[in-house]
Design an enzyme around this catalytic site. Structure first.
Site, PDB file in Angstrom:
ATOM      1  N   ARG A   1      18.096 -28.141  50.142  1.00  0.00           N
ATOM      2  CA  ARG A   1      19.100 -29.100  49.631  1.00  0.00           C
ATOM      3  C   ARG A   1      20.228 -28.412  48.869  1.00  0.00           C
ATOM      4  NH1 ARG A   1      14.546 -32.096  47.884  1.00  0.00           N
ATOM      5  NH2 ARG A   1      13.950 -33.723  49.354  1.00  0.00           N
TER       6      ARG A   1
ATOM      7  N   HIS B   1      48.871 -29.323  64.636  1.00  0.00           N
ATOM      8  CA  HIS B   1      47.510 -29.407  65.175  1.00  0.00           C
ATOM      9  C   HIS B   1      47.309 -30.469  66.241  1.00  0.00           C
ATOM     10  CE1 HIS B   1      46.591 -26.574  62.072  1.00  0.00           C
ATOM     11  NE2 HIS B   1      45.306 -26.567  62.361  1.00  0.00           N
TER      12      HIS B   1
ATOM     13  N   ARG C   1      46.720 -34.381  52.459  1.00  0.00           N
ATOM     14  CA  ARG C   1      45.926 -33.381  53.162  1.00  0.00           C
ATOM     15  C   ARG C   1      46.220 -33.396  54.659  1.00  0.00           C
ATOM     16  NH1 ARG C   1      39.892 -31.597  51.473  1.00  0.00           N
ATOM     17  NH2 ARG C   1      39.608 -29.961  52.991  1.00  0.00           N
TER      18      ARG C   1
ATOM     19  N   GLU D   1      48.335 -19.831  61.207  1.00  0.00           N
ATOM     20  CA  GLU D   1      48.069 -20.639  60.008  1.00  0.00           C
ATOM     21  C   GLU D   1      48.844 -20.105  58.797  1.00  0.00           C
ATOM     22  OE1 GLU D   1      46.508 -23.490  59.979  1.00  0.00           O
ATOM     23  OE2 GLU D   1      45.116 -23.501  61.666  1.00  0.00           O
TER      24      GLU D   1
ATOM     25  N   ASN E   1      47.566 -30.648  58.981  1.00  0.00           N
ATOM     26  CA  ASN E   1      47.471 -30.751  60.434  1.00  0.00           C
ATOM     27  C   ASN E   1      48.798 -30.475  61.132  1.00  0.00           C
ATOM     28  OD1 ASN E   1      44.719 -31.333  60.749  1.00  0.00           O
ATOM     29  ND2 ASN E   1      45.090 -33.415  60.017  1.00  0.00           N
TER      30      ASN E   1
ATOM     31  N   GLU F   1      41.237 -36.379  52.212  1.00  0.00           N
ATOM     32  CA  GLU F   1      41.954 -36.517  53.476  1.00  0.00           C
ATOM     33  C   GLU F   1      42.527 -37.914  53.729  1.00  0.00           C
ATOM     34  OE1 GLU F   1      41.500 -34.587  57.864  1.00  0.00           O
ATOM     35  OE2 GLU F   1      40.127 -34.102  56.251  1.00  0.00           O
TER      36      GLU F   1
ATOM     37  N   HIS G   1      45.424 -29.006  69.403  1.00  0.00           N
ATOM     38  CA  HIS G   1      44.057 -29.291  69.840  1.00  0.00           C
ATOM     39  C   HIS G   1      44.002 -29.529  71.342  1.00  0.00           C
ATOM     40  CE1 HIS G   1      42.804 -30.520  65.515  1.00  0.00           C
ATOM     41  NE2 HIS G   1      42.487 -29.265  65.769  1.00  0.00           N
TER      42      HIS G   1
ATOM     43  N   LYS H   1      35.226 -27.300  53.195  1.00  0.00           N
ATOM     44  CA  LYS H   1      34.679 -27.877  54.424  1.00  0.00           C
ATOM     45  C   LYS H   1      33.748 -26.878  55.109  1.00  0.00           C
ATOM     46  CE  LYS H   1      38.321 -31.060  55.888  1.00  0.00           C
ATOM     47  NZ  LYS H   1      39.276 -31.351  56.973  1.00  0.00           N
TER      48      LYS H   1
ATOM     49  N   HIS I   1      42.758 -20.827  68.374  1.00  0.00           N
ATOM     50  CA  HIS I   1      43.266 -21.959  67.605  1.00  0.00           C
ATOM     51  C   HIS I   1      44.665 -21.736  67.005  1.00  0.00           C
ATOM     52  CE1 HIS I   1      43.195 -25.376  64.912  1.00  0.00           C
ATOM     53  NE2 HIS I   1      43.362 -24.573  63.882  1.00  0.00           N
TER      54      HIS I   1
ATOM     55  N   LYS J   1      47.715 -24.263  50.384  1.00  0.00           N
ATOM     56  CA  LYS J   1      46.646 -25.155  50.827  1.00  0.00           C
ATOM     57  C   LYS J   1      45.955 -25.776  49.621  1.00  0.00           C
ATOM     58  CE  LYS J   1      42.625 -25.855  53.681  1.00  0.00           C
ATOM     59  NZ  LYS J   1      41.703 -25.377  54.701  1.00  0.00           N
TER      60      LYS J   1
HETATM   61  N1  LIG Z   1      36.383 -24.654  56.855  1.00  0.00           N
HETATM   62  C1  LIG Z   1      37.686 -24.623  57.002  1.00  0.00           C
HETATM   63  O1  LIG Z   1      38.420 -25.103  56.146  1.00  0.00           O
HETATM   64  C2  LIG Z   1      38.285 -23.958  58.203  1.00  0.00           C
HETATM   65  C3  LIG Z   1      39.638 -23.670  58.229  1.00  0.00           C
HETATM   66  C4  LIG Z   1      40.138 -23.048  59.341  1.00  0.00           C
HETATM   67  C5  LIG Z   1      39.315 -22.727  60.403  1.00  0.00           C
HETATM   68  N2  LIG Z   1      38.007 -23.029  60.361  1.00  0.00           N
HETATM   69  C6  LIG Z   1      37.101 -22.677  61.455  1.00  0.00           C
HETATM   70  O2  LIG Z   1      37.169 -21.273  61.630  1.00  0.00           O
HETATM   71  C7  LIG Z   1      36.896 -20.960  62.979  1.00  0.00           C
HETATM   72  C8  LIG Z   1      37.896 -19.954  63.451  1.00  0.00           C
HETATM   73  O3  LIG Z   1      37.862 -18.855  62.567  1.00  0.00           O
HETATM   74  P1  LIG Z   1      38.320 -17.404  62.971  1.00  0.00           P
HETATM   75  O4  LIG Z   1      39.592 -17.479  63.685  1.00  0.00           O
HETATM   76  O5  LIG Z   1      38.193 -16.593  61.747  1.00  0.00           O
HETATM   77  O6  LIG Z   1      37.294 -17.041  64.110  1.00  0.00           O
HETATM   78  P2  LIG Z   1      35.833 -16.463  64.257  1.00  0.00           P
HETATM   79  O7  LIG Z   1      35.038 -16.513  63.036  1.00  0.00           O
HETATM   80  O8  LIG Z   1      35.323 -17.167  65.454  1.00  0.00           O
HETATM   81  O9  LIG Z   1      36.125 -14.942  64.622  1.00  0.00           O
HETATM   82  C9  LIG Z   1      36.880 -14.629  65.759  1.00  0.00           C
HETATM   83  C10 LIG Z   1      36.357 -13.383  66.461  1.00  0.00           C
HETATM   84  O10 LIG Z   1      36.676 -12.237  65.680  1.00  0.00           O
HETATM   85  C11 LIG Z   1      35.522 -11.455  65.443  1.00  0.00           C
HETATM   86  N3  LIG Z   1      35.759 -10.821  64.152  1.00  0.00           N
HETATM   87  C12 LIG Z   1      35.680 -11.400  62.939  1.00  0.00           C
HETATM   88  N4  LIG Z   1      36.071 -10.559  61.991  1.00  0.00           N
HETATM   89  C13 LIG Z   1      36.380  -9.393  62.604  1.00  0.00           C
HETATM   90  C14 LIG Z   1      36.846  -8.141  62.138  1.00  0.00           C
HETATM   91  N5  LIG Z   1      37.100  -7.936  60.838  1.00  0.00           N
HETATM   92  N6  LIG Z   1      37.037  -7.162  63.053  1.00  0.00           N
HETATM   93  C15 LIG Z   1      36.824  -7.398  64.368  1.00  0.00           C
HETATM   94  N7  LIG Z   1      36.397  -8.556  64.863  1.00  0.00           N
HETATM   95  C16 LIG Z   1      36.183  -9.556  63.987  1.00  0.00           C
HETATM   96  C17 LIG Z   1      34.391 -12.428  65.528  1.00  0.00           C
HETATM   97  O11 LIG Z   1      33.191 -11.786  65.880  1.00  0.00           O
HETATM   98  C18 LIG Z   1      34.843 -13.364  66.626  1.00  0.00           C
HETATM   99  O12 LIG Z   1      34.541 -12.823  67.873  1.00  0.00           O
HETATM  100  C19 LIG Z   1      36.882 -22.245  63.740  1.00  0.00           C
HETATM  101  O13 LIG Z   1      35.544 -22.579  64.031  1.00  0.00           O
HETATM  102  C20 LIG Z   1      37.480 -23.251  62.778  1.00  0.00           C
HETATM  103  O14 LIG Z   1      36.934 -24.556  62.971  1.00  0.00           O
HETATM  104  C21 LIG Z   1      37.470 -23.632  59.265  1.00  0.00           C
END
Ligand SMILES: NC(=O)c1ccc[n+]([C@@H]2O[C@H](COP(=O)([O-])OP(=O)(O)OC[C@H]3O[C@@H](n4cnc5c(N)ncnc54)[C@H](O)[C@@H]3O)[C@@H](O)[C@H]2O)c1
Ligand SMILES: NC(=O)c1ccc[n+]([C@@H]2O[C@H](COP(=O)([O-])OP(=O)(O)OC[C@H]3O[C@@H](n4cnc5c(N)ncnc54)[C@H](O)[C@@H]3O)[C@@H](O)[C@H]2O)c1
Lengths: 348, 348
Positions: free
Chosen positions: A112, A236, A229, A175, A233, A225, A240, A133, A250, A215
């Site tokens: 939990r 976005h 907030r 972003e 988007n 949201e 999407h 999130k 993305h 942000k």
């Molecule tokens: N919680 C939030 O507020 C929030 C905000 C934005 C995005 N997200 C989420 O984040 C995800 C996308 O994140 P991302 O773009 O960081 O992608 P990711 O975590 O999927 O990483 C992308 C790729 O890069 C590789 N990688 C990561 N760090 C590396 C490094 N230092 N060197 C080499 N390779 C590396 C990973 O193995 C993966 O293959 C989505 O799922 C999205 O929904 C969440």
């Protein structure tokens, strides 16, 4: 550079600098009985003999987005329980936004809730440093299962960005660019100037920090949201759809979405964003701008209409600019949006 | 009778009375765009043509504890998403403590949280009306995965209790008894008097309400289980071991655990609980008191030592009474506890 969140309570620090991981982490781990590590497999492969060599027996998890599903998540959760995780243990999650989302979700539900620290390793993950999130994907769409759950700290060691593949740099930069636009025309201009020739992550720290602060300002104005907030988007809605159809990262899709948002703002709000310049700039850096020409508008509309943010039939909610400084949510009639996107398509 | 919680914020009402479900529910459902129902299959079978006939297309879920596992949980969550659940939907969970735990957990994570109402249908579930704990089971133990997440309301329609199997009445009564003991010697005595001949659920409403209030008082004193909330584990240390070994319903095991706790209090704190009377009373009502005689003490000790509430090696944390009125947490040396339980075994 340390940023502190400014919530009413449960605040935490976001440490942003090169080569800070081990030292910063130590100041936290000593407060816990035991510490467990979840690390993205690609990140671990690259850094296991260097930056991450201090970590004993981490749980190395499947890379990026592939970890954001129930079955790998449960597997890792059971491993943590088998290893004896306790309520007063700390979970450290090292990886991009995907690893952070799923790892943070695990922290929120195992026993939990245990404390966790996110160590973002991608440029895009500056975005998840704020907002609390966490999520995984459902059969029915991305991020449909999750929790609002804040970390105890974010340790953003920028050295990780050195190994980031180019496609991921472009994605994360989308972003950063979005946050600059939401901040001010001045900051966007500065960002465009400094990256006129190439996007060099070494030049971005100040903009990453500004991005996080921008942000934070928006999130704190509106923790759940309902209002501002939604501005996050920006880009976005179309992104999407494009992302889903063309399977591009993305943040790259967000860049294309921003072009559309600016074009719509010019058409409907009489702003004078220089669309040509934006298109040139994005093309120059390798964003797949041509998809805006290739896309089938009816198909994109279908995908956008599925978007969960829509609340009125026959309308699509879109983030546009009222003037250069001011984002707003606009409900645009579907027929109208179709026409505008068709015109944009011609301009590419 | 309506009880209101007294947290700092996010308070909710607990409506307790016969035949109130449909009316009470209406006052809540009208505030939501859509309403989804999760109902225990046994409860639905019994009441689908009567009390529950107003519900269209419920999600009927596998009975009791069998629903508290990842795979049925995910199945139901995907069904909700397929049916189009939104952030402003309401989830109504109808069933015992198990259905409530898993349904509440679903509410806490689907779309990062939707509102939910619990409709308890067992006597034991009066216990889950307060505390905001939701959970499912892991391969490594019960309730290891979950969230703190409060309902918007609890509608406790006591008419459901009419169909409760006898074993479940005895189980639920165990927690009613525990709450009476934690409340005051007077309330326990009153409860014992009124149930001297038989445990009739129709005579229990006042004690159910007192039980909810007693738990609320304790929970609010200590929202995060560091201090007085531990008192709610009265009877539970041995109960968990007995329950695990002999597969008897939780609240029945708690009754046996309470006997042990009172006996230990007499031995170590010099209280003068009348153990003989307690044993007679429980035997008379059909509690399996003889398990206290059959049990293998070493085996029970092993199981108790696994209990996650222990923090000192060689000691077991036990809830005992300092005097008739005052519960306390006592760390008892394992060797010492063994001797006391062996002596209790002889007395049965
Ligand atoms: N919680 C939030 O507020 C929030 C905000 C934005 C995005 N997200 C989420 O984040 C995800 C996308 O994140 P991302 O773009 O960081 O992608 P990711 O975590 O999927 O990483 C992308 C790729 O890069 C590789 N990688 C990561 N760090 C590396 C490094 N230092 N060197 C080499 N390779 C590396 C990973 O193995 C993966 O293959 C989505 O799922 C999205 O929904 C969440
Ligand atoms: N969240 C909390 O604070 C909290 C507190 C106490 C217990 N719990 C949890 O509650 C669970 C035990 O709850 P429970 O004892 O209510 O058991 P339960 O929900 O498993 O129900 C017991 C059995 O009774 C049946 N049943 C339920 N209502 C009925 C009715 N009205 N008529 C006929 N049959 C009915 C069920 O189908 C099931 O077979 C455990 O999983 C425990 O962990 C949670």
């Amino acid at each position: 550079m340390d940023i502190s969140t400014a919530y009413k309570d449960n605040n935490y620090k976001i440490h942003v600098a090169r080569n800070i991981l081990e030292n910063r982490l130590n100041t936290y781990t000593e407060q816990y009985e035991s510490v467990y590590y979840i690390i993205d497999e690609n990140v671990y492969d690259i850094y296991k003999d260097t930056k991450l060599s201090f970590i004993k027996s981490p749980l190395v998890v499947t890379e990026g987005e592939s970890f954001k599903y129930v079955s790998p998540l449960m597997h890792t959760m059971e491993e943590l329980l088998a290893a004896g995780i306790k309520r007063n243990s700390l979970l450290v999650v090292i990886g991009g936004g995907a690893t952070g989302d799923a790892g943070g979700f695990i922290a929120s539900i195992v026993l939990r809730g245990v404390d966790y620290i996110h160590v973002p390793t991608t440029l895009l993950a500056h975005d998840s440093a704020i907002g609390g999130k966490t999520a995984i994907n459902s059969e029915h769409g991305k991020n449909l299962i999750g929790a609002f759950y804040r970390p105890k700290a974010v340790i953003y060691d920028l050295e990780f960005l050195d190994s980031l593949p180019r496609a991921e740099v472009l994605s994360g930069f989308g972003e950063v660019y979005k946050h600059a636009m939401l901040n001010s025309p001045e900051l966007s201009e500065e960002l465009v100037n400094i990256t006129a020739d190439s996007i060099d992550v070494d030049e971005l720290p100040a903009f990453i920090i500004k991005g996080i602060e921008t942000k934070m300002k928006i999130v704190i104005e509106d923790e759940h949201e309902s209002g501002s907030r939604k501005f996050l988007n920006l880009g976005h809605t179309l992104a999407h759809a494009v992302e889903y159809k063309y399977k591009i990262p993305h943040g790259q899709a967000v860049m294309l979405g921003i072009i559309a948002a600016l074009y719509i703002s010019n058409e409907l709000n009489g702003t004078d964003f220089n669309i040509g310049n934006h298109i040139d700039y994005m093309r120059r850096h390798g964003y797949p701008v041509n998809l805006l020409k290739e896309m089938d508008i009816d198909e994109m509309m279908q995908l956008m209409m599925k978007d969960k943010k829509n609340h009125r039939n026959d309308y699509i909610s879109y983030i546009v600019f009222k003037d250069q400084n001011t984002p707003e949510v606009m409900d645009i009639k579907i027929e109208n949006l179709k026409k505008i996107l068709a015109a944009l398509k011609e301009r590419i």
